[in-house]
Scaffold this motif. Structure first.
Motif, PDB file in Angstrom:
ATOM      1  N   SER A  61       0.754  -1.255   0.044  1.00 13.07           N
ATOM      2  CA  SER A  61      -0.074  -0.083   0.022  1.00 13.07           C
ATOM      3  C   SER A  61       0.881   1.167   0.071  1.00 13.07           C
ATOM      4  N   LEU A  62       2.115   1.184   0.438  1.00 14.51           N
ATOM      5  CA  LEU A  62       3.004   2.303   0.510  1.00 14.51           C
ATOM      6  C   LEU A  62       3.993   2.494  -0.701  1.00 14.51           C
ATOM      7  N   ALA A  63       3.976   1.380  -1.576  1.00 14.40           N
ATOM      8  CA  ALA A  63       5.055   1.368  -2.300  1.00 14.40           C
ATOM      9  C   ALA A  63       4.725   2.207  -3.515  1.00 14.40           C
ATOM     10  N   SER A  69      14.489   3.019  -2.780  1.00 10.59           N
ATOM     11  CA  SER A  69      15.443   2.913  -1.495  1.00 10.59           C
ATOM     12  C   SER A  69      14.422   3.241  -0.236  1.00 10.59           C
ATOM     13  N   GLU A  70      13.183   3.970  -0.343  1.00  8.79           N
ATOM     14  CA  GLU A  70      12.568   4.200   1.014  1.00  8.79           C
ATOM     15  C   GLU A  70      11.628   3.069   1.043  1.00  8.79           C
ATOM     16  N   GLN A  71      11.335   2.167  -0.035  1.00  4.66           N
ATOM     17  CA  GLN A  71      10.813   0.824   0.193  1.00  4.66           C
ATOM     18  C   GLN A  71      11.723  -0.111   1.027  1.00  4.66           C
ATOM     19  N   GLN A  72      12.795  -0.059   0.721  1.00  5.07           N
ATOM     20  CA  GLN A  72      13.879  -0.949   1.366  1.00  5.07           C
ATOM     21  C   GLN A  72      14.015  -0.885   2.935  1.00  5.07           C
ATOM     22  N   ALA A  73      14.058   0.794   3.133  1.00  3.03           N
ATOM     23  CA  ALA A  73      14.259   1.085   4.313  1.00  3.03           C
ATOM     24  C   ALA A  73      12.897   0.687   5.079  1.00  3.03           C
ATOM     25  N   LEU A  74      11.549   0.933   4.522  1.00  4.17           N
ATOM     26  CA  LEU A  74      10.581   0.241   5.441  1.00  4.17           C
ATOM     27  C   LEU A  74      10.524  -1.049   5.674  1.00  4.17           C
TER      28      LEU A  74
END
Length: 227
Positions: A61-63, A69-74
């Motif tokens: 849902s956040l993708a 890079s933000e997805q990896q951090a999350l």
């Protein structure tokens, strides 16, 4: 006495608020009922839900709104423990903050009644009574969870009485968050606020309706702007 007041809020809301006003019954009663019910709901929900599925669903849902890079951090930060603790703590804090904001609004709006002497503290306690339908909403969500027997249910799936059950909006659609959370219990709270204000103030019914509607319109606007 508190139990009889709670029963009256279902069948005789105006009478219930008259009793609350006359007997000066504390807002701590509904506050504790709501917060305890909320914590019990999370315990039951996390005992049944597939936490790894929930993490994946949350990341999906956040993708669309995050860079790779933000997805990896999350993905690294979104642990089962974080989800559990943040749900227990943040939901209660958000509810308290919401109550404080609405109480502040009511404290200002009811100045239209020159005879009303209620303070911010009074309105803060009052609004917890208005939110008591939350307990019934959480109970229904638990019943739905148990009946389905599924372990892959997000929170929106549990809102079986929301208007989104009619509209069928998807995450990311304009007004989705509003439609997914506004339900028959929201209408019940709206009715309770109307009767509560009719007891606590000498304002006309039309004015009270306007006071009650404005928070709904603000929520609707936020849902549209930030969807």
């Amino acid at each position: 006495m508190p139990l009889s007041i709670i029963k009256a809020l279902i069948s005789r809301p105006k009478f219930a608020f008259q009793q609350i006003q006359q007997q000066q019954i504390s807002g701590w009663i509904p506050f504790l009922l709501i917060i305890i019910s909320l914590q019990l709901f999370w315990l039951i929900y996390f005992a049944q839900v597939d936490i790894q599925w929930l993490i994946a669903d949350s990341l999906n849902s956040l993708a669309a709104q995050a860079s790779p890079s933000e997805q990896q951090a999350l993905a690294e930060q979104l642990t089962p423990e974080l989800i559990r603790y943040s749900s227990h703590i943040s939901s209660s804090l958000m509810l308290i903050l919401q109550t404080l904001l609405v109480a502040t609004y009511l404290n200002i709006a009811t100045k239209l009644d020159s005879h009303n002497t209620d303070t911010l503290k009074d309105w803060f306690g009052f609004y917890w009574w208005v939110q008591l339908p939350t307990v019934a909403q959480l109970l229904l969500s638990v019943i739905v969870l148990w009946i389905t027997g599924s372990n892959q249910f997000n929170l929106y799936d549990l809102q079986v009485t929301s208007i989104n059950q009619i509209l069928g909006l998807q995450a990311g659609d304009a007004l989705f968050s509003f439609a997914a959370t506004f339900d028959v219990f929201s209408v019940w709270s709206f009715i309770l606020m109307f009767y509560g204000l009719s007891v606590k103030t000498q304002l006309k019914s039309s004015t009270i309706i306007n006071i009650c509607v404005i928070p709904v319109l603000i929520t609707l606007s936020f849902s549209y702007v930030f969807s």
